[in-house]
Write a protein that holds these residues in place. Structure first.
Motif, short mmCIF file in Angstrom:
data_model
loop_
_atom_site.label_atom_id
_atom_site.label_comp_id
_atom_site.label_asym_id
_atom_site.label_seq_id
_atom_site.Cartn_x
_atom_site.Cartn_y
_atom_site.Cartn_z
N LEU A 53 0.83 -1.21 0.00
CA LEU A 53 0.00 0.00 0.00
C LEU A 53 0.86 1.26 0.00
O LEU A 53 0.50 2.26 -0.62
N ALA A 54 2.00 1.20 0.67
CA ALA A 54 2.88 2.38 0.74
C ALA A 54 3.55 2.68 -0.59
O ALA A 54 3.88 3.84 -0.87
N ILE A 55 3.73 1.67 -1.42
CA ILE A 55 4.39 1.88 -2.72
C ILE A 55 3.67 2.93 -3.56
O ILE A 55 4.31 3.74 -4.23
N ALA A 56 2.35 2.91 -3.51
CA ALA A 56 1.57 3.84 -4.33
C ALA A 56 1.85 5.30 -4.00
O ALA A 56 1.60 6.19 -4.82
N PHE A 57 2.38 5.55 -2.82
CA PHE A 57 2.63 6.93 -2.40
C PHE A 57 4.09 7.35 -2.58
O PHE A 57 4.48 8.43 -2.12
N GLN A 58 4.86 6.52 -3.24
CA GLN A 58 6.26 6.84 -3.51
C GLN A 58 6.36 7.63 -4.82
O GLN A 58 5.60 7.39 -5.76
N PRO A 59 7.30 8.56 -4.91
CA PRO A 59 7.43 9.40 -6.11
C PRO A 59 7.64 8.59 -7.39
O PRO A 59 7.12 8.97 -8.44
N ARG A 60 8.36 7.49 -7.33
CA ARG A 60 8.66 6.72 -8.54
C ARG A 60 7.51 5.80 -8.96
O ARG A 60 7.60 5.11 -9.98
N PHE A 61 6.42 5.78 -8.21
CA PHE A 61 5.29 4.92 -8.56
C PHE A 61 4.77 5.24 -9.97
O PHE A 61 4.35 4.35 -10.69
N THR A 62 4.84 6.49 -10.35
CA THR A 62 4.36 6.90 -11.69
C THR A 62 5.25 6.34 -12.80
O THR A 62 4.85 6.34 -13.96
N ASP A 63 6.44 5.82 -12.45
CA ASP A 63 7.33 5.23 -13.45
C ASP A 63 6.94 3.80 -13.83
O ASP A 63 7.51 3.24 -14.77
N LEU A 64 6.00 3.21 -13.12
CA LEU A 64 5.59 1.84 -13.43
C LEU A 64 4.90 1.80 -14.79
O LEU A 64 4.11 2.70 -15.12
N ASP A 65 5.21 0.77 -15.58
CA ASP A 65 4.53 0.61 -16.86
C ASP A 65 3.19 -0.10 -16.63
O ASP A 65 2.84 -0.43 -15.49
N GLU A 66 2.44 -0.32 -17.67
CA GLU A 66 1.10 -0.91 -17.55
C GLU A 66 1.14 -2.30 -16.91
O GLU A 66 0.32 -2.62 -16.05
N PHE A 67 2.07 -3.13 -17.33
CA PHE A 67 2.22 -4.47 -16.76
C PHE A 67 2.49 -4.38 -15.26
O PHE A 67 1.87 -5.10 -14.46
N GLN A 68 3.40 -3.51 -14.85
CA GLN A 68 3.76 -3.37 -13.45
C GLN A 68 2.59 -2.84 -12.62
O GLN A 68 2.37 -3.29 -11.50
N ARG A 69 1.83 -1.89 -13.17
CA ARG A 69 0.66 -1.38 -12.45
C ARG A 69 -0.39 -2.48 -12.27
O ARG A 69 -1.00 -2.62 -11.20
N THR A 70 -0.60 -3.27 -13.31
CA THR A 70 -1.57 -4.36 -13.24
C THR A 70 -1.11 -5.40 -12.22
O THR A 70 -1.92 -5.87 -11.39
N LEU A 71 0.17 -5.76 -12.26
CA LEU A 71 0.72 -6.70 -11.29
C LEU A 71 0.59 -6.14 -9.87
O LEU A 71 0.18 -6.84 -8.94
N TYR A 72 0.89 -4.87 -9.72
CA TYR A 72 0.79 -4.22 -8.41
C TYR A 72 -0.64 -4.31 -7.87
O TYR A 72 -0.85 -4.68 -6.71
N LEU A 73 -1.62 -3.97 -8.69
CA LEU A 73 -3.02 -4.01 -8.24
C LEU A 73 -3.46 -5.43 -7.92
O LEU A 73 -4.20 -5.66 -6.94
N ALA A 74 -3.00 -6.41 -8.68
CA ALA A 74 -3.30 -7.81 -8.38
C ALA A 74 -2.68 -8.20 -7.04
O ALA A 74 -3.33 -8.87 -6.22
N LEU A 75 -1.46 -7.77 -6.81
CA LEU A 75 -0.78 -8.09 -5.54
C LEU A 75 -1.47 -7.43 -4.35
O LEU A 75 -1.62 -8.06 -3.29
N VAL A 76 -1.87 -6.18 -4.51
CA VAL A 76 -2.59 -5.51 -3.43
C VAL A 76 -3.89 -6.25 -3.13
O VAL A 76 -4.23 -6.49 -1.96
#
Length: 173
Positions: A53-76
């Motif tokens: 949950l804390a990852i989403a509030f990190q400055p580099r979170f916007t650097d995630l590509d589509e695959f990484q964002r999808t994986l992140y949401l699945a993991l959350v």
């Protein structure tokens, strides 16, 4: 082997030389074992969920590509569901408390703990994949996930099954 207690209840005598307990005593012991396992699982699951949950509030979170964002949401999602599932055996116990259903409570609780272990495993493997993917490369993420999956299968499944094969069901309770 069965014998009777002074009050007439059947007493199960296991193959372990010093363990003589009734089914209810065994259920009580197994329930305590499950609670101990849950304490470890809950702490780990809650820490992993907080980390994700804390990852989403990190400055580099916007650097995630589509695959990484999808994986992140699945993991959350998996992590939050696993955290909730780790609390369900306590709810189960409260609902069945004093209803003389301890054996059923232990059986259902065991299934819930197994689901939590699966969820923690998936979340851990996926988190390693996400981190290696983001920091190194997609290939590194896939390799990290594969290595962790193999380690978990070998040490979390195959090894215990090999040990279990050499024991009877009475000894494993």
């Amino acid at each position: 082997m069965n014998s009777s207690t002074p009050n007439g209840h059947a007493r199960h005598v296991s193959k372990e030389p010093d363990r003589r307990e009734t089914e209810l005593e065994r259920s009580d012991r197994n329930w305590i074992d499950l609670l101990q396992e849950l304490r470890v699982l809950q702490a780990g699951t809650q820490i992993l969920t907080a980390f994700l949950l804390a990852i989403a509030f990190q400055p580099r979170f916007t650097d995630l590509d589509e695959f990484q964002r999808t994986l992140y949401l699945a993991l959350v999602s998996v992590s939050i569901l696993t955290t909730i599932a780790s609390l369900l055996p306590v709810s189960l116990h409260r609902l069945l408390f004093r209803r003389r259903l301890k054996t059923s409570t232990v059986s259902i609780g065991d299934a819930m703990v197994r689901a939590v272990i699966l969820g923690v495993s998936l979340a851990t493997i996926g988190t390693a994949m996400l981190i290696f993917d983001f920091v190194v490369s997609r290939s590194a993420g896939i390799i990290a996930a594969a290595v962790l999956a193999v380690v978990l299968v070998v040490f979390g499944l195959i090894l215990p099954l090999m040990v279990r094969r050499g024991t009877s069901s009475d000894e494993s309770n």
